[in-house]
Design a protein around this motif. Structure first.
Motif, PDB file in Angstrom:
ATOM      1  N   ALA A  39       0.832  -1.205   0.000  1.00  0.00           N
ATOM      2  CA  ALA A  39       0.000   0.000   0.000  1.00  0.00           C
ATOM      3  C   ALA A  39       0.868   1.257   0.000  1.00  0.00           C
ATOM      4  O   ALA A  39       0.603   2.210  -0.747  1.00  0.00           O
ATOM      5  CB  ALA A  39      -0.933  -0.004   1.211  1.00  0.00           C
ATOM      6  N   ALA A  40       1.923   1.253   0.789  1.00  0.00           N
ATOM      7  CA  ALA A  40       2.809   2.420   0.849  1.00  0.00           C
ATOM      8  C   ALA A  40       3.547   2.628  -0.469  1.00  0.00           C
ATOM      9  O   ALA A  40       3.686   3.770  -0.932  1.00  0.00           O
ATOM     10  CB  ALA A  40       3.807   2.261   2.000  1.00  0.00           C
ATOM     11  N   GLN A  41       4.017   1.549  -1.092  1.00  0.00           N
ATOM     12  CA  GLN A  41       4.692   1.676  -2.391  1.00  0.00           C
ATOM     13  C   GLN A  41       3.755   2.276  -3.429  1.00  0.00           C
ATOM     14  O   GLN A  41       4.145   3.149  -4.204  1.00  0.00           O
ATOM     15  CB  GLN A  41       5.203   0.315  -2.870  1.00  0.00           C
ATOM     16  CG  GLN A  41       6.392  -0.200  -2.106  1.00  0.00           C
ATOM     17  CD  GLN A  41       7.654   0.618  -2.305  1.00  0.00           C
ATOM     18  OE1 GLN A  41       7.826   1.316  -3.283  1.00  0.00           O
ATOM     19  NE2 GLN A  41       8.551   0.536  -1.341  1.00  0.00           N
ATOM     20  N   ARG A  42       2.521   1.817  -3.463  1.00  0.00           N
ATOM     21  CA  ARG A  42       1.548   2.367  -4.416  1.00  0.00           C
ATOM     22  C   ARG A  42       1.264   3.837  -4.128  1.00  0.00           C
ATOM     23  O   ARG A  42       1.225   4.658  -5.029  1.00  0.00           O
ATOM     24  CB  ARG A  42       0.238   1.589  -4.362  1.00  0.00           C
ATOM     25  CG  ARG A  42       0.278   0.274  -5.082  1.00  0.00           C
ATOM     26  CD  ARG A  42      -1.119  -0.294  -5.136  1.00  0.00           C
ATOM     27  NE  ARG A  42      -1.150  -1.587  -5.788  1.00  0.00           N
ATOM     28  CZ  ARG A  42      -2.258  -2.153  -6.211  1.00  0.00           C
ATOM     29  NH1 ARG A  42      -3.418  -1.557  -6.054  1.00  0.00           N
ATOM     30  NH2 ARG A  42      -2.224  -3.326  -6.793  1.00  0.00           N
ATOM     31  N   ALA A  43       1.046   4.172  -2.863  1.00  0.00           N
ATOM     32  CA  ALA A  43       0.703   5.543  -2.502  1.00  0.00           C
ATOM     33  C   ALA A  43       1.835   6.517  -2.821  1.00  0.00           C
ATOM     34  O   ALA A  43       1.584   7.642  -3.262  1.00  0.00           O
ATOM     35  CB  ALA A  43       0.349   5.627  -1.016  1.00  0.00           C
ATOM     36  N   MET A  44       3.067   6.094  -2.626  1.00  0.00           N
ATOM     37  CA  MET A  44       4.208   7.000  -2.821  1.00  0.00           C
ATOM     38  C   MET A  44       4.779   6.965  -4.238  1.00  0.00           C
ATOM     39  O   MET A  44       5.739   7.655  -4.536  1.00  0.00           O
ATOM     40  CB  MET A  44       5.316   6.680  -1.806  1.00  0.00           C
ATOM     41  CG  MET A  44       4.912   6.948  -0.369  1.00  0.00           C
ATOM     42  SD  MET A  44       4.509   8.681  -0.050  1.00  0.00           S
ATOM     43  CE  MET A  44       2.767   8.577   0.329  1.00  0.00           C
ATOM     44  N   ARG A 140      -5.154  12.624  -2.222  1.00  0.00           N
ATOM     45  CA  ARG A 140      -6.312  11.879  -2.745  1.00  0.00           C
ATOM     46  C   ARG A 140      -5.871  10.957  -3.888  1.00  0.00           C
ATOM     47  O   ARG A 140      -6.333   9.825  -3.989  1.00  0.00           O
ATOM     48  CB  ARG A 140      -7.416  12.828  -3.179  1.00  0.00           C
ATOM     49  CG  ARG A 140      -8.119  13.469  -1.982  1.00  0.00           C
ATOM     50  CD  ARG A 140      -9.298  14.308  -2.386  1.00  0.00           C
ATOM     51  NE  ARG A 140     -10.335  13.525  -3.032  1.00  0.00           N
ATOM     52  CZ  ARG A 140     -11.303  12.864  -2.389  1.00  0.00           C
ATOM     53  NH1 ARG A 140     -11.365  12.903  -1.087  1.00  0.00           N
ATOM     54  NH2 ARG A 140     -12.223  12.190  -3.055  1.00  0.00           N
ATOM     55  N   ASN A 141      -4.969  11.438  -4.737  1.00  0.00           N
ATOM     56  CA  ASN A 141      -4.441  10.589  -5.807  1.00  0.00           C
ATOM     57  C   ASN A 141      -3.652   9.423  -5.234  1.00  0.00           C
ATOM     58  O   ASN A 141      -3.801   8.282  -5.690  1.00  0.00           O
ATOM     59  CB  ASN A 141      -3.567  11.404  -6.762  1.00  0.00           C
ATOM     60  CG  ASN A 141      -2.946  10.535  -7.825  1.00  0.00           C
ATOM     61  OD1 ASN A 141      -1.854  10.003  -7.650  1.00  0.00           O
ATOM     62  ND2 ASN A 141      -3.651  10.372  -8.921  1.00  0.00           N
ATOM     63  N   ALA A 142      -2.828   9.680  -4.222  1.00  0.00           N
ATOM     64  CA  ALA A 142      -2.012   8.623  -3.621  1.00  0.00           C
ATOM     65  C   ALA A 142      -2.888   7.514  -3.042  1.00  0.00           C
ATOM     66  O   ALA A 142      -2.635   6.327  -3.269  1.00  0.00           O
ATOM     67  CB  ALA A 142      -1.115   9.217  -2.529  1.00  0.00           C
ATOM     68  N   VAL A 143      -3.935   7.897  -2.332  1.00  0.00           N
ATOM     69  CA  VAL A 143      -4.824   6.892  -1.733  1.00  0.00           C
ATOM     70  C   VAL A 143      -5.573   6.137  -2.824  1.00  0.00           C
ATOM     71  O   VAL A 143      -5.758   4.920  -2.737  1.00  0.00           O
ATOM     72  CB  VAL A 143      -5.786   7.545  -0.715  1.00  0.00           C
ATOM     73  CG1 VAL A 143      -6.752   6.516  -0.160  1.00  0.00           C
ATOM     74  CG2 VAL A 143      -4.993   8.186   0.412  1.00  0.00           C
ATOM     75  N   PRO A 149      -7.858  -1.572  -8.782  1.00  0.00           N
ATOM     76  CA  PRO A 149      -7.649  -2.979  -9.113  1.00  0.00           C
ATOM     77  C   PRO A 149      -6.888  -3.184 -10.421  1.00  0.00           C
ATOM     78  O   PRO A 149      -6.417  -4.280 -10.682  1.00  0.00           O
ATOM     79  CB  PRO A 149      -9.079  -3.523  -9.241  1.00  0.00           C
ATOM     80  CG  PRO A 149      -9.887  -2.337  -9.619  1.00  0.00           C
ATOM     81  CD  PRO A 149      -9.240  -1.163  -8.929  1.00  0.00           C
ATOM     82  N   ASP A 150      -6.750  -2.133 -11.227  1.00  0.00           N
ATOM     83  CA  ASP A 150      -6.139  -2.291 -12.553  1.00  0.00           C
ATOM     84  C   ASP A 150      -4.628  -2.112 -12.523  1.00  0.00           C
ATOM     85  O   ASP A 150      -3.980  -2.170 -13.553  1.00  0.00           O
ATOM     86  CB  ASP A 150      -6.749  -1.315 -13.548  1.00  0.00           C
ATOM     87  CG  ASP A 150      -6.619   0.136 -13.128  1.00  0.00           C
ATOM     88  OD1 ASP A 150      -6.642   0.395 -11.908  1.00  0.00           O
ATOM     89  OD2 ASP A 150      -6.499   0.995 -13.998  1.00  0.00           O
ATOM     90  N   ILE A 151      -4.019  -1.894 -11.344  1.00  0.00           N
ATOM     91  CA  ILE A 151      -2.562  -1.809 -11.292  1.00  0.00           C
ATOM     92  C   ILE A 151      -2.038  -2.929 -10.406  1.00  0.00           C
ATOM     93  O   ILE A 151      -2.664  -3.331  -9.436  1.00  0.00           O
ATOM     94  CB  ILE A 151      -2.059  -0.429 -10.809  1.00  0.00           C
ATOM     95  CG1 ILE A 151      -2.538  -0.115  -9.389  1.00  0.00           C
ATOM     96  CG2 ILE A 151      -2.479   0.662 -11.758  1.00  0.00           C
ATOM     97  CD1 ILE A 151      -1.957   1.170  -8.829  1.00  0.00           C
ATOM     98  N   LYS A 152      -0.886  -3.405 -10.728  1.00  0.00           N
ATOM     99  CA  LYS A 152      -0.247  -4.461  -9.964  1.00  0.00           C
ATOM    100  C   LYS A 152       0.655  -3.828  -8.917  1.00  0.00           C
ATOM    101  O   LYS A 152       1.113  -2.706  -9.068  1.00  0.00           O
ATOM    102  CB  LYS A 152       0.593  -5.372 -10.878  1.00  0.00           C
ATOM    103  CG  LYS A 152      -0.218  -5.987 -11.993  1.00  0.00           C
ATOM    104  CD  LYS A 152      -1.175  -6.986 -11.455  1.00  0.00           C
ATOM    105  CE  LYS A 152      -1.954  -7.615 -12.610  1.00  0.00           C
ATOM    106  NZ  LYS A 152      -3.268  -8.023 -12.252  1.00  0.00           N
ATOM    107  N   SER A 153       0.979  -4.554  -7.864  1.00  0.00           N
ATOM    108  CA  SER A 153       1.922  -4.051  -6.857  1.00  0.00           C
ATOM    109  C   SER A 153       3.251  -3.772  -7.524  1.00  0.00           C
ATOM    110  O   SER A 153       3.693  -4.492  -8.409  1.00  0.00           O
ATOM    111  CB  SER A 153       2.118  -5.094  -5.760  1.00  0.00           C
ATOM    112  OG  SER A 153       1.134  -4.965  -4.799  1.00  0.00           O
ATOM    113  N   LEU A 154       3.894  -2.740  -7.046  1.00  0.00           N
ATOM    114  CA  LEU A 154       5.175  -2.314  -7.616  1.00  0.00           C
ATOM    115  C   LEU A 154       6.307  -3.146  -7.084  1.00  0.00           C
ATOM    116  O   LEU A 154       6.265  -3.707  -6.082  1.00  0.00           O
ATOM    117  CB  LEU A 154       5.395  -0.837  -7.295  1.00  0.00           C
ATOM    118  CG  LEU A 154       4.277   0.076  -7.789  1.00  0.00           C
ATOM    119  CD1 LEU A 154       4.530   1.504  -7.290  1.00  0.00           C
ATOM    120  CD2 LEU A 154       4.221   0.071  -9.283  1.00  0.00           C
TER     121      LEU A 154
END
Length: 154
Positions: A39-44, A140-143, A149-154
């Motif tokens: 979650a943090a990797q996606r948000a940042m 708001r974009n980060a969250v 669901p359309d992106i995979k974990s980084l």
């Protein structure tokens, strides 16, 4: 349809240890089963427009003596890790004008992204007021990147 909503910071967040009267605090949440690191990797993982705003910020604050490059060490995105536990990561640092921390906290069904700011002086209050419109867009974009669901974990 947005799944990102403004909310209260959960009472068990590590971020509560920082909060003093008069500080800025906001918190957004979204549904997710992702573990905290994902979650943090996606948000940042900021989009190019947000990275551009950070670059512009660094150029503008350099003459004022504010930090424009974060220290080496463990980071998520551009921000250093301050502390963590199994379900929460706190990012951020202290500067002459203000101290800030970003919390990414997961519960197994939701993720929370909170920002805490303590202004150290007048420059900090002016700075916070000037970035607030951009802060809301970026957070708001980060969250929203956490629950997509359309992106995979980084």
């Amino acid at each position: 349809m947005t799944r990102t909503t403004k909310t209260e910071l959960p009472s068990h967040s590590l971020l509560h240890d920082y909060i003093q009267q008069g500080d800025f605090l906001d918190c957004y949440k979204c549904p997710t089963a992702l573990p905290v690191d994902d979650a943090a990797q996606r948000a940042m993982a900021f989009p190019s427009w947000a990275k551009g705003l950070l670059r512009l910020r660094n150029i503008l604050v350099a003459p004022l003596g504010l930090k424009n490059d974060f220290p080496e060490g463990k980071k998520i995105g551009p921000f250093p890790i301050d502390q963590r536990n199994q379900n929460e990561v706190i990012l951020g640092l202290d500067d002459s004008h203000l101290n800030f921390r970003i919390s990414i906290l997961t519960t197994g069904t939701e993720a929370y992204c909170a920002t805490w700011v303590h202004c150290n002086n007048r420059m900090g209050r002016i700075y916070l007021a000037s970035i607030m419109p951009f802060h809301v867009l970026i957070v708001r974009n980060a969250v929203s990147q956490i629950w997509r669901p359309d992106i995979k974990s980084l």
